[in-house]
Design a protein around this motif. Structure first.
Motif, PDB file in Angstrom:
ATOM      1  N   ALA A   1       3.630 -10.163   3.299  1.00 35.11           N
ATOM      2  CA  ALA A   1       4.766  -9.268   4.401  1.00 35.11           C
ATOM      3  C   ALA A   1       6.156  -9.388   3.724  1.00 35.11           C
ATOM      4  O   ALA A   1       6.651  -8.021   3.791  1.00 35.11           O
ATOM      5  CB  ALA A   1       4.889 -10.305   5.695  1.00 35.11           C
ATOM      6  N   ILE A   2       6.571 -10.373   2.839  1.00 33.04           N
ATOM      7  CA  ILE A   2       7.689 -10.179   2.307  1.00 33.04           C
ATOM      8  C   ILE A   2       7.979  -9.195   1.280  1.00 33.04           C
ATOM      9  O   ILE A   2       8.843  -8.357   1.133  1.00 33.04           O
ATOM     10  CB  ILE A   2       8.165 -11.533   1.546  1.00 33.04           C
ATOM     11  N   ASN A   3       6.672  -8.908   0.261  1.00 32.65           N
ATOM     12  CA  ASN A   3       6.525  -7.857  -0.615  1.00 32.65           C
ATOM     13  C   ASN A   3       6.607  -6.588   0.006  1.00 32.65           C
ATOM     14  O   ASN A   3       7.267  -5.679  -0.261  1.00 32.65           O
ATOM     15  CB  ASN A   3       5.232  -8.183  -1.228  1.00 32.65           C
ATOM     16  N   PHE A   4       5.974  -6.412   1.227  1.00 32.04           N
ATOM     17  CA  PHE A   4       5.963  -5.216   1.947  1.00 32.04           C
ATOM     18  C   PHE A   4       7.350  -4.774   2.511  1.00 32.04           C
ATOM     19  O   PHE A   4       7.856  -3.550   2.382  1.00 32.04           O
ATOM     20  CB  PHE A   4       5.006  -5.372   3.274  1.00 32.04           C
ATOM     21  N   VAL A   5       8.201  -5.891   3.084  1.00 28.66           N
ATOM     22  CA  VAL A   5       9.536  -5.608   3.378  1.00 28.66           C
ATOM     23  C   VAL A   5      10.360  -4.984   2.261  1.00 28.66           C
ATOM     24  O   VAL A   5      11.276  -4.036   2.436  1.00 28.66           O
ATOM     25  CB  VAL A   5      10.154  -6.732   4.202  1.00 28.66           C
ATOM     26  N   HIS A   6      10.266  -5.638   1.208  1.00 34.33           N
ATOM     27  CA  HIS A   6      11.172  -5.439   0.045  1.00 34.33           C
ATOM     28  C   HIS A   6      10.859  -3.730  -0.614  1.00 34.33           C
ATOM     29  O   HIS A   6      11.488  -3.116  -0.929  1.00 34.33           O
ATOM     30  CB  HIS A   6      10.652  -6.405  -1.193  1.00 34.33           C
ATOM     31  N   LYS A   7       9.218  -3.635  -0.290  1.00 35.47           N
ATOM     32  CA  LYS A   7       8.842  -2.159  -0.824  1.00 35.47           C
ATOM     33  C   LYS A   7       9.341  -1.179   0.131  1.00 35.47           C
ATOM     34  O   LYS A   7      10.043  -0.138  -0.334  1.00 35.47           O
ATOM     35  CB  LYS A   7       7.527  -2.201  -0.533  1.00 35.47           C
ATOM     36  N   LEU A   8       9.596  -1.620   1.541  1.00 35.70           N
ATOM     37  CA  LEU A   8      10.410  -0.726   2.342  1.00 35.70           C
ATOM     38  C   LEU A   8      11.806  -0.530   2.146  1.00 35.70           C
ATOM     39  O   LEU A   8      12.258   0.627   2.094  1.00 35.70           O
ATOM     40  CB  LEU A   8      10.248  -1.285   3.764  1.00 35.70           C
ATOM     41  N   LEU A   9      12.566  -1.473   1.565  1.00 34.44           N
ATOM     42  CA  LEU A   9      13.920  -1.508   1.205  1.00 34.44           C
ATOM     43  C   LEU A   9      14.060  -0.719   0.061  1.00 34.44           C
ATOM     44  O   LEU A   9      14.933   0.296  -0.127  1.00 34.44           O
ATOM     45  CB  LEU A   9      14.334  -2.842   0.952  1.00 34.44           C
ATOM     46  N   ASP A  10      13.267  -0.910  -0.985  1.00 33.66           N
ATOM     47  CA  ASP A  10      12.933  -0.130  -2.213  1.00 33.66           C
ATOM     48  C   ASP A  10      13.103   1.418  -1.878  1.00 33.66           C
ATOM     49  O   ASP A  10      13.548   2.114  -2.566  1.00 33.66           O
ATOM     50  CB  ASP A  10      12.093  -0.449  -3.105  1.00 33.66           C
ATOM     51  N   ASP A  11      12.174   1.581  -1.046  1.00 33.94           N
ATOM     52  CA  ASP A  11      11.809   3.310  -0.556  1.00 33.94           C
ATOM     53  C   ASP A  11      12.838   3.633   0.424  1.00 33.94           C
ATOM     54  O   ASP A  11      12.626   4.802   0.896  1.00 33.94           O
ATOM     55  CB  ASP A  11      10.379   3.121  -0.192  1.00 33.94           C
ATOM     56  N   GLY A  12      13.718   2.966   0.912  1.00 32.83           N
ATOM     57  CA  GLY A  12      14.681   3.463   1.787  1.00 32.83           C
ATOM     58  C   GLY A  12      14.159   3.479   3.381  1.00 32.83           C
ATOM     59  O   GLY A  12      14.904   4.354   4.145  1.00 32.83           O
TER      60      GLY A  12
END
Length: 354
Positions: free
Chosen positions: A259-270
């Motif tokens: 889930a943390i990885n998913f949130v970081h991906k959302l951050l990276d993708d804006g």
């Protein structure tokens, strides 16, 4: 002239694993020895909860030296209690098993037979639990409620709802620690305020999410005890059950990491609003892989409590932590030392993050 040493603030997340938690004892001991490390919050389940409460109470009473002393005292009490209660004993008719192959010991075979045939409500009707005496000898829970040095998050599994319950510092009692370490085939469910609890490792081993909301430090250092991966496919009944338990007790942690990885991906993708970006982006994940040192020990060794064995695991833990600090200390406060995207790359497109 050299500058002052930089203090790194961390959150410790401690897994459970029976006597294998002595490795975590060693890891914590090495971290506490390092004046550059400040422990802001601790999360623990099962044996991780036992280590966590010892660290928090020791810090409360006498700083890092107090925490190291409390851990030493607690594990000495574990060893003393094991002389009476541990199912692992020397086999009077040794055949082909050694220190790392204790499942064939006569005493352990009897233990397995009894606990598979009878519930603790039958073979342990008076709910005898040596952990209560161990905790009473080492921890003043009334005093612990006033702890300001670190925050404590202890997980237990609600038997009726199947949900995780996280107890904060001022809620932690002897019953809470016993609940977090309550293996349901050994002990009756622990009643707390009308609810019943089993081992916290089933639903949070350990939980990470309290750090996001209630801890100031952004670096989470996970001390692994249960092997995440194994090269060999288990063949015997004991090996299969052990691997099932390892997978079960790692599943909740892996879900949170994903889930943390998913949130970081959302951050990276804006995809995250600006007002939430800073706090979420600053979460940094680190793993102290103590589990690799335990991969060759069978499930029976989780009940082994002789002092020689426990102190050997402690020393392994210290060595693991020392090597980890040498390699990763500079990453604390700067970046994760675990590449979550690479860790979950194979599942990213097909699996839900939670």
């Amino acid at each position: 002239m050299a500058g002052a040493a930089v203090t790194k603030h961390i959150n410790l997340a401690l897994q459970g694993g029976g006597s294998h938690g002595a490795v975590t004892w060693g890891v914590a001991d090495r971290f506490l020895e390092d004046p550059r490390i400040e422990i802001d919050a601790i999360s623990g389940s099962s044996a991780g909860a036992v280590n966590a409460v010892a660290v928090a109470y020791g810090l409360h009473k006498n700083g890092c030296e107090g925490a190291r002393e409390t851990l030493d005292n607690l594990w000495r009490e574990v060893s003393n209690a094991g002389e009476y209660y541990s199912p692992v004993r020397a086999n009077p008719f040794p055949l082909n098993f050694g220190a790392n192959d204790l499942v064939n010991a006569f005493s352990y075979q009897m233990f397995e037979t009894v606990t598979r045939a009878l519930s603790p409500y039958q073979f342990n009707p008076f709910d005898i639990n040596p952990l209560r005496e161990i905790l009473a000898a080492c921890i003043d829970f009334d005093s612990l409620k006033d702890c300001k040095h670190t925050k404590l998050f202890i997980a237990a599994t609600n038997v009726r709802t199947g949900k995780v319950k996280v107890f904060d510092t001022d809620e932690v009692t002897s019953d809470v620690i016993c609940a977090s370490a309550c293996l349901p085939f050994l002990f009756k469910a622990v009643e707390i305020d009308g609810d019943y609890f089993w081992d916290g490792g089933y639903m949070g081993n350990p939980v990470l999410y309290p750090f996001f909301y209630e801890a100031e430090a952004s670096d989470i250092v996970i001390v692994h005890v249960n092997p995440i991966e194994r090269d060999d496919v288990p063949k015997t009944s004991a090996e299969i059950m052990n691997r099932v338990n390892e997978i079960s007790f790692n599943s909740s942690l892996l879900r949170e990491m994903r889930a943390i990885n998913f949130v970081h991906k959302l951050l990276d993708d804006g995809w995250i609003k600006d007002e939430y970006r800073d706090r979420l982006r600053n979460i940094r994940i680190h793993s102290v892989r103590s589990d690799k040192a335990l991969a060759d020990f069978d499930v029976a060794s989780k009940y082994r409590t002789d002092w020689t064995f426990l102190t050997e695991l402690k020393e392994q833990g210290r060595n693991i932590a020392d090597a980890w600090l040498h390699e990763n200390f500079d990453k604390l406060g700067e970046c994760s030392s675990v590449d979550l995207r690479e860790m979950f790359a194979d599942n990213e497109k097909v699996d839900s993050p939670v």
